[in-house]
Design a protein around this motif. Sequence first.
Motif, PDB file in Angstrom:
ATOM      1  N   ALA A  63       0.804  -1.093  -0.002  1.00  0.00           N
ATOM      2  CA  ALA A  63       0.078   0.193   0.090  1.00  0.00           C
ATOM      3  C   ALA A  63       0.955   1.378   0.138  1.00  0.00           C
ATOM      4  O   ALA A  63       0.361   2.263  -0.677  1.00  0.00           O
ATOM      5  N   VAL A  64       1.919   1.485   0.615  1.00  0.00           N
ATOM      6  CA  VAL A  64       2.873   2.333   0.694  1.00  0.00           C
ATOM      7  C   VAL A  64       3.636   2.734  -0.502  1.00  0.00           C
ATOM      8  O   VAL A  64       3.537   3.642  -0.929  1.00  0.00           O
ATOM      9  N   LEU A  65       3.963   1.630  -1.146  1.00  0.00           N
ATOM     10  CA  LEU A  65       4.591   1.662  -2.256  1.00  0.00           C
ATOM     11  C   LEU A  65       3.727   2.188  -3.467  1.00  0.00           C
ATOM     12  O   LEU A  65       4.163   3.113  -4.193  1.00  0.00           O
ATOM     13  N   ALA A  66       2.300   1.632  -3.519  1.00  0.00           N
ATOM     14  CA  ALA A  66       1.457   2.145  -4.535  1.00  0.00           C
ATOM     15  C   ALA A  66       1.112   3.560  -4.295  1.00  0.00           C
ATOM     16  O   ALA A  66       1.098   4.587  -5.434  1.00  0.00           O
ATOM     17  N   ALA A  67       1.077   4.033  -3.007  1.00  0.00           N
ATOM     18  CA  ALA A  67       0.916   5.512  -2.621  1.00  0.00           C
ATOM     19  C   ALA A  67       2.021   6.321  -3.256  1.00  0.00           C
ATOM     20  O   ALA A  67       1.752   7.407  -3.720  1.00  0.00           O
ATOM     21  N   CYS A  68       3.169   5.927  -3.227  1.00  0.00           N
ATOM     22  CA  CYS A  68       4.581   6.645  -3.606  1.00  0.00           C
ATOM     23  C   CYS A  68       4.666   6.990  -5.149  1.00  0.00           C
ATOM     24  O   CYS A  68       5.271   7.573  -5.692  1.00  0.00           O
ATOM     25  N   ASP A  69       3.852   5.869  -5.829  1.00  0.00           N
ATOM     26  CA  ASP A  69       3.781   6.037  -7.536  1.00  0.00           C
ATOM     27  C   ASP A  69       3.596   7.349  -7.982  1.00  0.00           C
ATOM     28  O   ASP A  69       2.507   7.987  -7.768  1.00  0.00           O
ATOM     29  N   GLY A  70       4.391   7.908  -8.568  1.00  0.00           N
ATOM     30  CA  GLY A  70       4.482   9.134  -9.378  1.00  0.00           C
ATOM     31  C   GLY A  70       4.607  10.390  -8.415  1.00  0.00           C
ATOM     32  O   GLY A  70       4.413  11.646  -9.064  1.00  0.00           O
ATOM     33  N   CYS A  71       4.901  10.354  -7.242  1.00  0.00           N
ATOM     34  CA  CYS A  71       5.196  11.410  -6.449  1.00  0.00           C
ATOM     35  C   CYS A  71       6.641  11.892  -6.375  1.00  0.00           C
ATOM     36  O   CYS A  71       7.721  11.152  -6.434  1.00  0.00           O
ATOM     37  N   GLN A  72       6.999  13.213  -6.257  1.00  0.00           N
ATOM     38  CA  GLN A  72       8.408  13.814  -6.328  1.00  0.00           C
ATOM     39  C   GLN A  72       8.750  14.024  -4.578  1.00  0.00           C
ATOM     40  O   GLN A  72       9.818  13.891  -4.584  1.00  0.00           O
ATOM     41  N   VAL A  73       7.625  14.127  -3.810  1.00  0.00           N
ATOM     42  CA  VAL A  73       8.038  14.428  -2.411  1.00  0.00           C
ATOM     43  C   VAL A  73       7.046  13.560  -1.567  1.00  0.00           C
ATOM     44  O   VAL A  73       5.778  13.346  -1.847  1.00  0.00           O
ATOM     45  N   VAL A  74       7.787  13.003  -0.244  1.00  0.00           N
ATOM     46  CA  VAL A  74       7.066  12.311   0.615  1.00  0.00           C
ATOM     47  C   VAL A  74       7.183  12.842   1.987  1.00  0.00           C
ATOM     48  O   VAL A  74       8.270  13.115   2.256  1.00  0.00           O
ATOM     49  N   PHE A  75       5.892  13.264   2.525  1.00  0.00           N
ATOM     50  CA  PHE A  75       6.105  13.401   3.841  1.00  0.00           C
ATOM     51  C   PHE A  75       5.629  12.369   4.696  1.00  0.00           C
ATOM     52  O   PHE A  75       4.596  12.109   4.520  1.00  0.00           O
ATOM     53  N   HIS A  76       6.584  11.748   5.419  1.00  0.00           N
ATOM     54  CA  HIS A  76       6.136  10.797   6.424  1.00  0.00           C
ATOM     55  C   HIS A  76       5.796  11.381   7.788  1.00  0.00           C
ATOM     56  O   HIS A  76       6.469  11.714   8.574  1.00  0.00           O
ATOM     57  N   VAL A  77       4.440  11.390   7.872  1.00  0.00           N
ATOM     58  CA  VAL A  77       4.067  12.191   9.137  1.00  0.00           C
ATOM     59  C   VAL A  77       3.414  11.183  10.121  1.00  0.00           C
ATOM     60  O   VAL A  77       3.346  11.244  11.289  1.00  0.00           O
ATOM     61  N   ALA A  78       2.938   9.789   9.627  1.00  0.00           N
ATOM     62  CA  ALA A  78       2.168   8.912  10.331  1.00  0.00           C
ATOM     63  C   ALA A  78       3.224   8.497  11.395  1.00  0.00           C
ATOM     64  O   ALA A  78       4.053   8.213  11.150  1.00  0.00           O
TER      65      ALA A  78
END
Length: 339
Positions: A63-78
């Motif tokens: 699920a995390v991998l799919a959510a990252c797809d196509g993104c340039q920036v990730v904010f890991h706040v969880a």
Amino acid sequence: MKVLVTGASGYLGGRLCHALLRHGHVVRAFVRRSSDISCLPPVGGGDDGALELAYGDVTEYRAVLAACDGCQVVFHVAALVEPWLADPSRFLSVNVGGLKNVLQAVKETKTVEKLIYTSSFFALGSTDGYVADESQIHPEKFFCTEYERSKVVADKIALQAAVEGSPIVVVYPGVIYGPGKVTAGNIVARMLIERFNGRLPGYVGYGNDKCSFSHVDDVVEGQMAAMNKGRLGERYLLTGENASFKLVFDLAAVITGTKKPWFNIPMWVIDVYGWASVLFARITGNLPLISPPAVQVLRHQWAYSCEKAKVELGYNPRSLKEGLAEVLAWLKTLGSIHY
């Protein structure tokens, strides 16, 4: 840019999503299907940006991998932000396992240019008698809470990932307060509610505690500055004014024109109340406001300097008095307190 925010339904994550949208970014909010997403704007396009939802849990790698797809920036706040849980293993599975999944997903996703990991001041350790900066590494001699332990383990993983070339920037907020969800992560609002409703009639302890208080919107600005200006592999404290909860109550009295508490509640009394609250929590399933680990936190000092973030990121935290005035007015508008 397309930006992924984990923990988007939380107190801090929700405010971050709003700010990113105002700056015109496309935001992918990573939430669980059971999450309360009322703090998020409507899904879809708008004049400022666009919001889309991605469902899953940070403990689920696919699920995390799919959510990252196509993104340039990730904010890991969880994160699980609680001083006590009946099942303490959840801290490691979410706060450590979740970070591992995000790091691996960022590595596998070729589009991600920067990962901003929101840690906690607890990851650096207590500062009894001095003010620390980003050079401090937790001594790991004791942990007040299992949450603290999990953030220390995660911090080591994040720093090692930076050494190995991960495009990570780590930020460390202080005690976050401000308008928004009244959750365990908004302990100042919760204590003010107890104070103004007569359930916390005195000071907690004698003012020997010290925390670095961070207004939630200042932290959000710091997070976005880390995206734009933060150097890869660096750590930035997004803290604020160092003060005791006694001063918080005193400032609240001055701002509202009400009387200050006239007595101090000894820590041993708070400790007994904490144990009783935990027993009650085990019976009811409702998490306690005060628990023995939380009392341990109040027995120490957590004072930090945000000078590095000021210089490199343009971080500009507001004063505690200014921030509390906003919080108290907000709580009064909600009907949560009266003065």
